[in-house]
Design a protein around this motif. Sequence first.
Motif, PDB file in Angstrom:
ATOM      1  N   THR A 134       0.838  -1.194   0.000  1.00  0.00           N
ATOM      2  CA  THR A 134       0.000   0.000   0.000  1.00  0.00           C
ATOM      3  C   THR A 134       0.874   1.244   0.000  1.00  0.00           C
ATOM      4  N   VAL A 135       0.278   2.345  -0.425  1.00  0.00           N
ATOM      5  CA  VAL A 135       0.965   3.646  -0.409  1.00  0.00           C
ATOM      6  C   VAL A 135       0.414   4.431   0.767  1.00  0.00           C
ATOM      7  N   LYS A 136       1.318   4.909   1.636  1.00  0.00           N
ATOM      8  CA  LYS A 136       0.908   5.656   2.823  1.00  0.00           C
ATOM      9  C   LYS A 136       1.417   7.094   2.818  1.00  0.00           C
ATOM     10  N   GLU A 137       2.421   7.374   1.962  1.00  0.00           N
ATOM     11  CA  GLU A 137       3.042   8.694   1.972  1.00  0.00           C
ATOM     12  C   GLU A 137       2.037   9.764   1.512  1.00  0.00           C
ATOM     13  N   ARG A 138       1.784  10.741   2.350  1.00  0.00           N
ATOM     14  CA  ARG A 138       0.765  11.746   2.062  1.00  0.00           C
ATOM     15  C   ARG A 138       1.147  12.627   0.874  1.00  0.00           C
ATOM     16  N   ASP A 139       2.462  12.834   0.669  1.00  0.00           N
ATOM     17  CA  ASP A 139       2.869  13.653  -0.468  1.00  0.00           C
ATOM     18  C   ASP A 139       2.587  12.936  -1.798  1.00  0.00           C
ATOM     19  N   ILE A 140       2.428  11.618  -1.753  1.00  0.00           N
ATOM     20  CA  ILE A 140       2.019  10.876  -2.945  1.00  0.00           C
ATOM     21  C   ILE A 140       0.496  10.824  -3.023  1.00  0.00           C
ATOM     22  N   LEU A 141      -0.148  10.509  -1.897  1.00  0.00           N
ATOM     23  CA  LEU A 141      -1.605  10.354  -1.873  1.00  0.00           C
ATOM     24  C   LEU A 141      -2.322  11.601  -2.374  1.00  0.00           C
ATOM     25  N   ARG A 142      -1.825  12.776  -2.019  1.00  0.00           N
ATOM     26  CA  ARG A 142      -2.548  14.010  -2.385  1.00  0.00           C
ATOM     27  C   ARG A 142      -2.493  14.295  -3.895  1.00  0.00           C
TER      28      ARG A 142
ATOM     29  N   TYR B 162      -3.629  12.199  -6.069  1.00  0.00           N
ATOM     30  CA  TYR B 162      -4.606  11.335  -6.739  1.00  0.00           C
ATOM     31  C   TYR B 162      -6.015  11.496  -6.179  1.00  0.00           C
ATOM     32  N   LYS B 163      -6.989  11.558  -7.082  1.00  0.00           N
ATOM     33  CA  LYS B 163      -8.397  11.648  -6.691  1.00  0.00           C
ATOM     34  C   LYS B 163      -8.837  10.389  -5.957  1.00  0.00           C
TER      35      LYS B 163
ATOM     36  N   GLU C  82      -8.717   9.982  -2.209  1.00  0.00           N
ATOM     37  CA  GLU C  82      -9.653  10.783  -1.404  1.00  0.00           C
ATOM     38  C   GLU C  82     -10.995  10.072  -1.379  1.00  0.00           C
ATOM     39  N   LYS C  83     -11.494   9.810  -0.189  1.00  0.00           N
ATOM     40  CA  LYS C  83     -12.782   9.135  -0.063  1.00  0.00           C
ATOM     41  C   LYS C  83     -13.661   9.909   0.911  1.00  0.00           C
ATOM     42  N   ASN C  84     -14.855  10.186   0.463  1.00  0.00           N
ATOM     43  CA  ASN C  84     -15.815  10.939   1.273  1.00  0.00           C
ATOM     44  C   ASN C  84     -15.246  12.272   1.750  1.00  0.00           C
ATOM     45  N   GLY C  85     -14.485  12.909   0.848  1.00  0.00           N
ATOM     46  CA  GLY C  85     -13.962  14.236   1.131  1.00  0.00           C
ATOM     47  C   GLY C  85     -12.705  14.264   1.976  1.00  0.00           C
ATOM     48  N   LYS C  86     -12.154  13.079   2.326  1.00  0.00           N
ATOM     49  CA  LYS C  86     -10.939  13.031   3.150  1.00  0.00           C
ATOM     50  C   LYS C  86      -9.876  12.192   2.473  1.00  0.00           C
ATOM     51  N   LEU C  87      -8.617  12.546   2.725  1.00  0.00           N
ATOM     52  CA  LEU C  87      -7.486  11.784   2.221  1.00  0.00           C
ATOM     53  C   LEU C  87      -7.389  10.491   3.034  1.00  0.00           C
ATOM     54  N   VAL C  88      -7.340   9.351   2.365  1.00  0.00           N
ATOM     55  CA  VAL C  88      -7.255   8.068   3.079  1.00  0.00           C
ATOM     56  C   VAL C  88      -5.884   7.922   3.729  1.00  0.00           C
TER      57      VAL C  88
ATOM     58  N   ARG D  64      -1.402   0.050  -3.990  1.00  0.00           N
ATOM     59  CA  ARG D  64      -0.560   0.666  -5.016  1.00  0.00           C
ATOM     60  C   ARG D  64      -1.184   0.530  -6.410  1.00  0.00           C
ATOM     61  N   HIS D  65      -1.815  -0.612  -6.680  1.00  0.00           N
ATOM     62  CA  HIS D  65      -2.391  -0.833  -8.012  1.00  0.00           C
ATOM     63  C   HIS D  65      -3.551   0.122  -8.302  1.00  0.00           C
ATOM     64  N   ILE D  66      -4.255   0.555  -7.243  1.00  0.00           N
ATOM     65  CA  ILE D  66      -5.363   1.499  -7.443  1.00  0.00           C
ATOM     66  C   ILE D  66      -4.823   2.845  -7.928  1.00  0.00           C
ATOM     67  N   LEU D  67      -3.742   3.295  -7.294  1.00  0.00           N
ATOM     68  CA  LEU D  67      -3.132   4.549  -7.738  1.00  0.00           C
ATOM     69  C   LEU D  67      -2.553   4.409  -9.146  1.00  0.00           C
ATOM     70  N   PHE D  68      -2.031   3.222  -9.484  1.00  0.00           N
ATOM     71  CA  PHE D  68      -1.489   3.012 -10.824  1.00  0.00           C
ATOM     72  C   PHE D  68      -2.575   3.146 -11.890  1.00  0.00           C
ATOM     73  N   LEU D  69      -3.800   2.775 -11.540  1.00  0.00           N
ATOM     74  CA  LEU D  69      -4.903   2.941 -12.479  1.00  0.00           C
ATOM     75  C   LEU D  69      -5.080   4.425 -12.822  1.00  0.00           C
ATOM     76  N   GLU D  70      -5.138   5.275 -11.792  1.00  0.00           N
ATOM     77  CA  GLU D  70      -5.296   6.715 -12.044  1.00  0.00           C
ATOM     78  C   GLU D  70      -4.050   7.297 -12.716  1.00  0.00           C
ATOM     79  N   ARG D  71      -2.866   6.856 -12.251  1.00  0.00           N
ATOM     80  CA  ARG D  71      -1.624   7.376 -12.829  1.00  0.00           C
ATOM     81  C   ARG D  71      -1.529   7.023 -14.314  1.00  0.00           C
ATOM     82  N   SER D  72      -2.003   5.854 -14.677  1.00  0.00           N
ATOM     83  CA  SER D  72      -1.976   5.436 -16.082  1.00  0.00           C
ATOM     84  C   SER D  72      -2.807   6.378 -16.937  1.00  0.00           C
ATOM     85  N   LEU D  73      -3.959   6.792 -16.432  1.00  0.00           N
ATOM     86  CA  LEU D  73      -4.793   7.745 -17.168  1.00  0.00           C
ATOM     87  C   LEU D  73      -4.106   9.104 -17.271  1.00  0.00           C
ATOM     88  N   GLN D  74      -3.322   9.464 -16.241  1.00  0.00           N
ATOM     89  CA  GLN D  74      -2.567  10.724 -16.313  1.00  0.00           C
ATOM     90  C   GLN D  74      -1.493  10.681 -17.403  1.00  0.00           C
TER      91      GLN D  74
END
Length: 796
Positions: free
Chosen positions: A450-458, A460-461, A464-470, A475-485
């Motif tokens: 998993t990715v825990k570093e806040r400077d990375i988490l911020r 990616y959309k 953020e869940k229910n208006g808060k940063l998780v 890691r694969h979930i962020l790769f999905l968004e990063r791939s679209l970027q």
Amino acid sequence: MFTDEEINAIENLITEQDGRLYIRCQITGRDKIAKPEEIVRQLWIYRLMNRYNYPRDRIRVESPVYFGSSAEPRFADIVVLHEDLEHPYIIFEVKRPNRRDGLEQLKSYCNAQGSPIGVWSNGNEIIRLYKEEPNIFVEIPEIPSYGQSLRDILAQRWTIKWLEEHDELKQGKTTLKKILLDLEELVLGNAGVDVFEEVFKLIYAKLYDEWTGLNDPSYKLEFFVGDRSPAEVKRAITNLLEGAKREWPGIFEPTDRIKLRDNHLKVCVSFLEKIKLFNSNLQIIDEAFEYLIPQVSKKKEGQFFTPRPVIDMVVKMLNPKANEFVIDPACGSGGFLLHAVMWVAGGIISGKPLPENARNFAQNKIYGIDFNEKAVKIAKAINLIVGDGKSHVYKDNSLAPHTWSDETKSGLRGRLLRFPSDSVKDRENQEKFLFFDFDVLMTNPPFAGTVKERDILRLYKLAEKNGKLVDKIGRHILFLERSLQFLKPGGRMAIVLPQGLLNNTSAEYIRRFIIEEARILAVVGLHVNTFKPHTGTKTSVLFLRKYTEEEKQKIQQIRLKYEGEWEEFLENLKEKYQNLSWDSPVDEEEIPEELRSFLETYFENREEIGELPTEETEVEETDATEEKNRGKKPLAVLIQEKSELEEVLREKEEELRSAKAGRKAELKKEIKALQKKIDKLIKEISQRTLAGQISLVLNDERITEAFKKYWLDGKVMKELDYPIFFAVNEKPIKDESGEYRYKKNPDGSFVLDEHGHPVIDHDLDEIAEAFIKFAKEQLAKGDNHFDFWREKDGSI
């Protein structure tokens, strides 16, 4: 390993006696139980007499071997004697099929008997060892025939044509992975070196030797042992490595040298000399390095080499063009990139110069990033070789562009997406390296961790869940968004993901993110064996086409169209559920589908209001729950706390009525603080009861806005409603143990491709063909999301 003629001859020696099968020994004439190991032995005896022409009187079976003063002998399976009929010349250790032990036993026999040659075989594989010195064995390319000296075998010099004809990877005789297992047992396990680095140097040197031969047919290969001394072999391989470093720079430092001891190096070269690395797709190199990269690293990072049939299917479906830019942001050893080049080249990677369009594509259009240093080394090397000395493969973490090296930033700066109408966004992108303009993306991101570093988490959309940063996210979930970027608007991609991401209720927000950002082209479910033996995770390949700005505007127009209907829908809900509190009874069957679906997606869980815990169990249950839910208390405990606070509040309010002026001010502060605590508890309780959740959706401005977006998304989906290609990989690439499954002929032999290599048995090619047919049908109906399957002249 054996021909039909040899097999038929041995079958004729098998008879049935009293319900058991026996086989007649060709040397002793006695019948023996026809166990698999005995059948392998008789096959070898037949070959020794009929192919190698050794007379029967020079062959012994179950020949005793004595060790020192030990009175009890061991027995060698087959011994071929010297012409004096006394001293052993070749000793065989045979095993039943699929057994791999016995190599050390064979070496001990050769040392004890003074035999110069030892042969190990299980009927499917063969290892031929020549004893140069006690405990120093090298592999020889062939068993000497009758009348042929060992020197005749060792003094042969080969051209690339000879190697092509005698390649031991052909017909499935062996694999590079199996050779490395044998080398590990013989020398590498105790060589005191970094096995990956040393094997990589040898493979790099061998590729250079073959490359030279492919471009000069008269060239005599230098990667061989022959009758050379260990020092002479070391000199030859060192020269090849230096040539490779000059031809394909940037992989090794100028000062890097082969660190294997001379005699260990000679053993390694003897095992590698009779295989040809430049084959149809360089898959064998992948298999070798997948074995070499430590298992612990693979499990920790969840990074597994993608089987080539999966890569072929993805490349074929996405149809990359020679003028398009391609990236893999988790490239591993570069399989997707290499196969994209092969696709544009129209065939195999032979080691000879590519067609001009494919050469330009390999040199200028292919990009890869990966955080694993060893995998990047492999990818860089292969891309340098294929791309004729150029490569755009970088070692960095794709998810964290703010940590990229200057080399990575410099290499990718030219691919940044520009925003000519928004100078602020354009400047920010030039600084942060967030958005790119690649045409095609293909990737199999790491699943583990998993990715825990806040400077990375911020960045990616999806973080953020229910208006808060998780706190953390896969890691694969962020790769999905990063791939679209990484994709330009209108770009297309394929990504391997755990199947749960596509069908688990908890992942609904991820699926809605996908639908907002891209058109889903296809989903292909892969067989559970695909990534064995490393993981049995069920995976799917998701194919997307990123929306253009025009398409996003169209989606926004659909939202605006339903704004009025939303207001009416919300008012009806508020009327239906007016005066609802957290503990109100609610009939689940009467909740509108859109609201029920949103509640399941938005709120993490829901609990029934049960009896309050007793004092004895309260601490125990609370502790267990807090450990499980990171401090969350059971619902019953929260209700009890609320009740206790309300009781204190009533007492304070009662006291306020008769309090003196000085005390009144204090009581008002206390009452205000208590009310604040109670309100906070009510909100927390409401988030975990059905009635409370409905109340929050209708009265909490932030949650109401989230529901509005969810509701409008549903309307957009219904309006866009488009066909998606679905397929399931039913014929597994691998078996349960993670070994490839190969096609077999009716006689049990392997089906071979045009290069003599066994063909993997699977149905992914048929899936790719079915998708192409589907894509062209949609294109004919006017759906331009599949225009990458339009011909150059515009036809379909």
